[in-house]
Design an enzyme around this catalytic site. Structure first.
Site, PDB file in Angstrom:
ATOM      1  N   ASN A   1      19.515 -27.183  -4.796  1.00 58.11           N
ATOM      2  CA  ASN A   1      18.710 -27.051  -3.560  1.00 58.11           C
ATOM      3  C   ASN A   1      17.626 -27.332  -2.374  1.00 58.11           C
ATOM      4  O   ASN A   1      16.749 -27.327  -3.056  1.00 58.11           O
ATOM      5  CB  ASN A   1      19.189 -25.801  -3.203  1.00 58.11           C
ATOM      6  CG  ASN A   1      17.872 -24.875  -4.288  1.00 58.11           C
ATOM      7  OD1 ASN A   1      17.369 -25.484  -5.211  1.00 58.11           O
ATOM      8  ND2 ASN A   1      17.750 -23.101  -4.441  1.00 58.11           N
TER       9      ASN A   1
ATOM     10  N   GLU B   1       9.106 -22.801 -11.596  1.00 50.21           N
ATOM     11  CA  GLU B   1       9.107 -22.197 -10.599  1.00 50.21           C
ATOM     12  C   GLU B   1      10.883 -21.419 -11.171  1.00 50.21           C
ATOM     13  O   GLU B   1      11.156 -22.540 -10.196  1.00 50.21           O
ATOM     14  CB  GLU B   1       9.111 -22.685  -9.253  1.00 50.21           C
ATOM     15  CG  GLU B   1       9.187 -22.428  -8.316  1.00 50.21           C
ATOM     16  CD  GLU B   1       9.508 -22.784  -7.150  1.00 50.21           C
ATOM     17  OE1 GLU B   1      10.323 -22.089  -5.886  1.00 50.21           O
ATOM     18  OE2 GLU B   1       9.146 -23.682  -6.907  1.00 50.21           O
TER      19      GLU B   1
ATOM     20  N   CYS C   1      16.141 -20.286  -3.829  1.00 47.73           N
ATOM     21  CA  CYS C   1      15.821 -19.333  -5.099  1.00 47.73           C
ATOM     22  C   CYS C   1      14.816 -17.878  -4.277  1.00 47.73           C
ATOM     23  O   CYS C   1      14.761 -16.394  -4.955  1.00 47.73           O
ATOM     24  CB  CYS C   1      14.317 -20.376  -5.737  1.00 47.73           C
ATOM     25  SG  CYS C   1      13.026 -20.115  -5.180  1.00 47.73           S
TER      26      CYS C   1
END
Length: 190
Positions: free
Chosen positions: A50, A148, A182
């Site tokens: 993404n 992350e 996210c």
């Protein structure tokens, strides 16, 4: 996608960015503390599907600016963004070997990068499963790992928030990019 995020990242590293910073002393007897930002060596950058060009740019450019060489492993779902970025790096005149692109699936190519003895750091944006796998693979060589990992936590709305604002957030923000970022909430606590 994410052009404003890319621009903001690049603006941080303008000509006035200070790679050596002194921290204030706690007292006059304490030694001076200095933070020196310097290259680590070879960085393996593993990016998600993404916002692919955004994720690639905000990982690669800072690493190159501090003097690291980079091996990019993009998501196997979005390889074309990485190919475009590699073409741009070539057109910009980066010497061969400074920026490198490898394609493939995370469990094979990502793991090989994380295990490789000549990779000094792995930076991964991805799932918790991928983060655990990269951490295990990198452990034997004691390389630095920056993760992350998937967020999607709860957002808390306090009672002093007006209904118009809450409705905009509920219906606007979480459906932007089809809700596939996210930092979007998977649940709301009101």
């Amino acid at each position: 996608a994410g052009l404003s995020h890319i621009v903001e990242t690049l603006e941080i590293f303008d000509e006035s960015f200070d790679f050596v910073r002194s921290l204030p002393n706690i007292d006059s007897e304490s030694p001076k503390t200095t933070i020196l930002m310097e290259p680590l060596g070879v960085v393996a950058a593993i990016t998600p599907w993404n916002w692919p060009l955004n994720q690639i740019t905000i990982k690669i450019i800072p690493a190159l600016l501090v003097g690291c060489t980079v091996v990019l492993k993009p998501s196997e779902i979005t390889p074309l963004s990485a190919n475009l970025f590699a073409d741009l790096m070539s057109q910009a005149g980066f010497p061969p070997g400074v920026f490198n692109l490898v394609q493939g699936r995370g469990p094979t190519v990502g793991e090989a990068l994380a295990r490789h003895p000549l990779v000094d750091m792995v930076s991964l944006t991805g799932s918790n499963r991928a983060g655990a796998a990269v951490t295990r693979a990198a452990a034997d060589t004691l390389k630095k790992v920056s993760l992350e990992l998937g967020g999607k936590g709860a957002s808390i709305v306090f009672d002093d928030v007006g209904p118009e604002w809450a409705e905009e957030i509920f219906h606007g923000v979480d459906f932007y990019n089809s809700g596939q970022s996210c930092n979007y909430a998977s649940r709301w606590l009101v």
